[in-house]
Scaffold this motif. Structure first.
Motif, PDB file in Angstrom:
ATOM      1  N   GLY B 217      26.584 162.806  19.229  1.00  0.00           N
ATOM      2  CA  GLY B 217      26.571 161.357  19.160  1.00  0.00           C
ATOM      3  C   GLY B 217      25.557 160.736  20.115  1.00  0.00           C
ATOM      4  N   LEU B 218      24.710 161.577  20.705  1.00  0.00           N
ATOM      5  CA  LEU B 218      23.780 161.045  21.706  1.00  0.00           C
ATOM      6  C   LEU B 218      22.758 160.083  21.113  1.00  0.00           C
ATOM      7  N   ASP B 219      22.428 160.268  19.820  1.00  0.00           N
ATOM      8  CA  ASP B 219      21.429 159.372  19.228  1.00  0.00           C
ATOM      9  C   ASP B 219      22.086 158.196  18.504  1.00  0.00           C
ATOM     10  N   SER B 220      23.410 157.983  18.767  1.00  0.00           N
ATOM     11  CA  SER B 220      24.074 156.825  18.165  1.00  0.00           C
ATOM     12  C   SER B 220      23.670 155.564  18.911  1.00  0.00           C
ATOM     13  N   PRO B 221      23.782 154.406  18.243  1.00  0.00           N
ATOM     14  CA  PRO B 221      23.409 153.143  18.913  1.00  0.00           C
ATOM     15  C   PRO B 221      24.200 152.924  20.206  1.00  0.00           C
ATOM     16  N   GLU B 222      25.499 153.340  20.213  1.00  0.00           N
ATOM     17  CA  GLU B 222      26.323 153.119  21.411  1.00  0.00           C
ATOM     18  C   GLU B 222      25.784 153.933  22.594  1.00  0.00           C
TER      19      GLU B 222
END
Lengths: 290, 421
Positions: B217-222
């Protein structure tokens, strides 16, 4: 038969201490060898897959190889040049000053690589380092600068460290050679009107050719496989990917990733590269002598 | 030469065989133990006591060797390869699965069951020590990171501990303008642990498993927003320092001890270490849980240590006796008290989390309300060892990559390592 008998003990020691580990590394480089294989002692041959992966990795061509080669060339040149200049300086000194200067450089030589590296890291520390504060004091730098993030400045610090640690060996070896250069020939050349540079290249250097061969080959080997001086620098152990060289890459893959096969393949590559360079160098040297 | 080596080897085998011949009593036996050191407070004195007690209880001698955290992983691997492992060792929670997966550790379920401890282990720690439903690491202690700050400086400037990210920034800016010689909030490039709260706090995950496949999830917007905020503290607002770009957690601690940092993220165990190294700070340090973006808390990495028994050990029973003595009862409580860690036994932990000691309470809140674990995958050790996150943070801080580029690269690397090639 007898010479072999006499050589046997040392050959056995060499075989156990050098040949066997070397052969093991070569064998492991053809395996997918991880922690599981270490514990169980099983073998797991996968052919040349590790080598293919090494050669296909863009990191090898863009980062690791240029770093290794470029650094070795710069470091060998720097070490030999500085070492020779210091040796020449030593020949002109009287006994007292020669002792003082050679003791001083011996200290640099005797310092362990780890200690030396930490001292240089300290000197180049961004916030409190001597170099940064000096440059800021002189107004050359406006604000603190981290020397370890950029590939070039990182290797500049490594270069200073390695040359500082390596030049004493060259200086002492070359000095020993210099003391053997015929004084009569040098005097005759002076009488004939040759300047100091001409005398060095026409008389001193040819006499010292074998000495230079030794120091250049040894420095090349040392500077090619430099490890601690890079690994211990800030970012050198993996968080700065642009400063890997063959030694550090091999170590990180082997011991951090537990990919001993892949790491061994890199180590074999390093060894082969060094062998080729040494052979080519020794050959050209002996050809010239004939 | 070879022959004499073979003879010695045979003799050594024969000797060890004799040594383990009689199973009755442990009189005269020696149990070798590795304990980690580095960021922990000095444990020498504590283990002198342990040695005496262990001798009294079992008759066996303890041979404790202290190993630096930084070298420990390599040392474990080489000792596994060379068959020179200790009988028992402290293993970091993120390593236990890796060594167990390799077959180097002995399962502990039976002993735990027999001792009636099964339901009294701290859950997160037990989970990290479990591989394929088998327990390989006995929970010993846990640690969590919060923000340690200088109460004297905050008082002097009339500052309160921040409770949101905006307040964290404001507090930093206030410190910067009042005390320009200090580094208000260090953003160290070589530490993943200190960056996690800004990823988790904004609602992102490091990696999640779905149908056997890991996705980062590191490249998620959050995650990107959180990391942008974190790195902007250094890049846009100048709250960090140029040197911090290559700092690790040890450098953060050293600089706090020297008085260069008015606040910094550190572990609970750092508190006694700080006072040990700089007694002048006595009464001048406090802590607060890492604030969440809009209040609440940002989750912080819940790490810790197990005690593991090695499969190759010929003294499994004696080894367990030692493990049980260390991880339960008086010794466990005493260790937690001295080091400011949290015990791995649930009934002991309850006592510490109820503590009102200002040196303990904020960390207890952090641990209970907002403690988080890294993905439990055998491949996560490889992600840590590859320094994927430090490389990401450092490249942003050094200006080599944007947050978007750096997070995309790191996410790809994590997925590659967790899913296997």
């Amino acid at each position: 038969m007898r010479p072999w008998l006499l050589l046997a003990p040392s050959l056995v020691v060499l075989a156990v201490l050098l040949l066997w580990p070397l052969a093991r590394v070569a064998l492991i480089s053809f395996q997918d060898y991880g922690l599981r294989e270490i514990v169980s002692g099983r073998t797991n041959y996968i052919g040349a897959a590790n080598y293919l992966e090494v050669f296909r990795d863009p990191q090898l061509w863009r980062v690791v190889l240029p770093n290794t080669l470029g650094f070795a060339v710069a470091a060998v040149a720097g070490t030999v040049l500085l070492g020779t200049l210091v040796a020449l300086l030593l020949t002109t000194l009287n006994r007292l000053w020669r002792t003082v200067v050679s003791s001083a450089i011996m200290v640099a030589w005797a310092m362990p690589a780890v200690t030396g590296t930490y001292v240089w890291v300290w000197i180049f520390d961004a916030d409190n380092g001597l170099v940064g504060q000096l440059l800021q004091g002189l107004g050359i730098l406006d604000e603190p600068h981290n020397w370890f993030t950029d590939r070039w400045s990182f290797y500049a610090v490594v270069l200073v460290n390695v040359i500082h640690h390596g030049f004493p060996f060259v200086a002492i070896t070359v000095l020993a050679g210099l003391l053997g250069v015929s004084k009569e020939m040098l005097e005759a050349a002076t009488v004939d009107g040759a300047g100091s540079i001409r005398r060095f290249f026409s008389i001193t250097f040819p006499t010292l050719r074998p000495v230079f061969a030794v120091v250049v080959i040894l420095s090349t080997i040392w500077d090619f496989k430099v490890f601690a001086q890079i690994y211990l620098m800030p970012g050198g152990s993996g968080s700065n990917r642009s400063v890997f060289n063959l030694g550090v890459w091999s170590y990180v893959e082997s011991f951090a990733q537990n990919r001993y096969g892949f790491g061994s393949a890199i180590a074999v590559l390093l060894t082969v590269l060094l062998l080729i360079i040494s052979v080519v160098y020794v050959r050209t040297l002996f050809k010239e002598e004939k | 030469m070879k022959r004499s080596m073979a003879v010695t080897a045979v003799a050594a085998l024969a000797l060890t065989a004799c040594g383990n011949g009689d199973g009755s009593g442990a009189e005269g036996e020696t149990l070798s133990v590795w304990i980690m050191e580095g960021t922990n407070p000095d444990a020498g004195e504590f283990f002198e006591d342990v040695k005496a007690d262990f001798k009294k209880e079992t008759g066996a001698t303890l041979d404790v060797e202290f190993v630096q955290w930084a070298d420990a992983h390599d040392k474990f691997v080489t000792s596994i390869a060379g068959n020179t492992t200790p009988d028992v060792a402290e293993t970091g929670t993120t390593w236990t699965a890796e060594f167990a997966d390799a077959g180097a550790l002995a399962p502990l379920d039976e002993q735990v069951q027999d001792a009636g401890l099964k339901d009294d282990l701290v859950e997160g720690l037990a989970e990290a020590g479990t591989l394929d439903d088998t327990l390989y690491g006995m929970p010993w202690y846990a640690g969590v990171r919060s923000v340690v700050y200088r109460t004297d400086i905050f008082e002097e400037l009339g500052l309160e501990p921040p409770t949101t990210w905006d307040e964290l920034l404001e507090t930093g800016l206030a410190l910067e303008s009042a005390k320009p010689e200090l580094t208000p909030f260090a953003v160290p490039g070589d530490s993943a642990n200190l960056a996690y709260p800004f990823i988790w706090g904004n609602g992102a995950e490091l990696a999640t498993q779905d149908g056997g496949k890991w996705t980062s999830g590191l490249d998620s917007p959050e995650a990107r927003e959180g990391l942008q905020f974190y790195t902007d503290l250094a890049l846009t607002h100048g709250l960090s320092s140029a040197g911090a770009t290559t700092w690790n957690e040890k450098d953060v601690l050293d600089n706090f001890v020297k008085g260069n940092l008015p606040m910094a993220t550190m572990g609970s165990w750092a508190m006694p270490t700080i006072l040990e190294q700089n007694p002048d700070l006595e009464g001048k340090i406090g802590a607060f849980p890492i604030p969440g973006p809009d209040g609440g808390y940002s989750p912080s990495f819940l790490g810790g240590s197990h005690l593991s028994v090695f499969e190759a050990s010929k003294k499994q029973e004696l080894a367990w006796e030692f493990v049980e003595m260390m991880t339960t009862g008086d010794k466990a409580a005493e260790w937690a008290e001295q080091t400011n860690y949290f015990p791995g036994q649930a009934s002991l932990l309850e006592k510490s989390t109820g503590s009102e000691d200002p040196m303990v309470a904020p960390f207890a809140t952090q641990m209970v309300e907002a403690g988080a674990a890294v993905p439990v995958a055998p491949g996560w050790g490889a992600v840590e060892a590859k320094k994927t996150l430090p490389a990401m943070i450092q490249s942003i801080l050094a200006g080599d990559k944007s947050v978007d580029e750096a997070t995309a690269d790191a996410a790809a690397e994590i997925e590659e390592l967790l899913n296997g090639k």
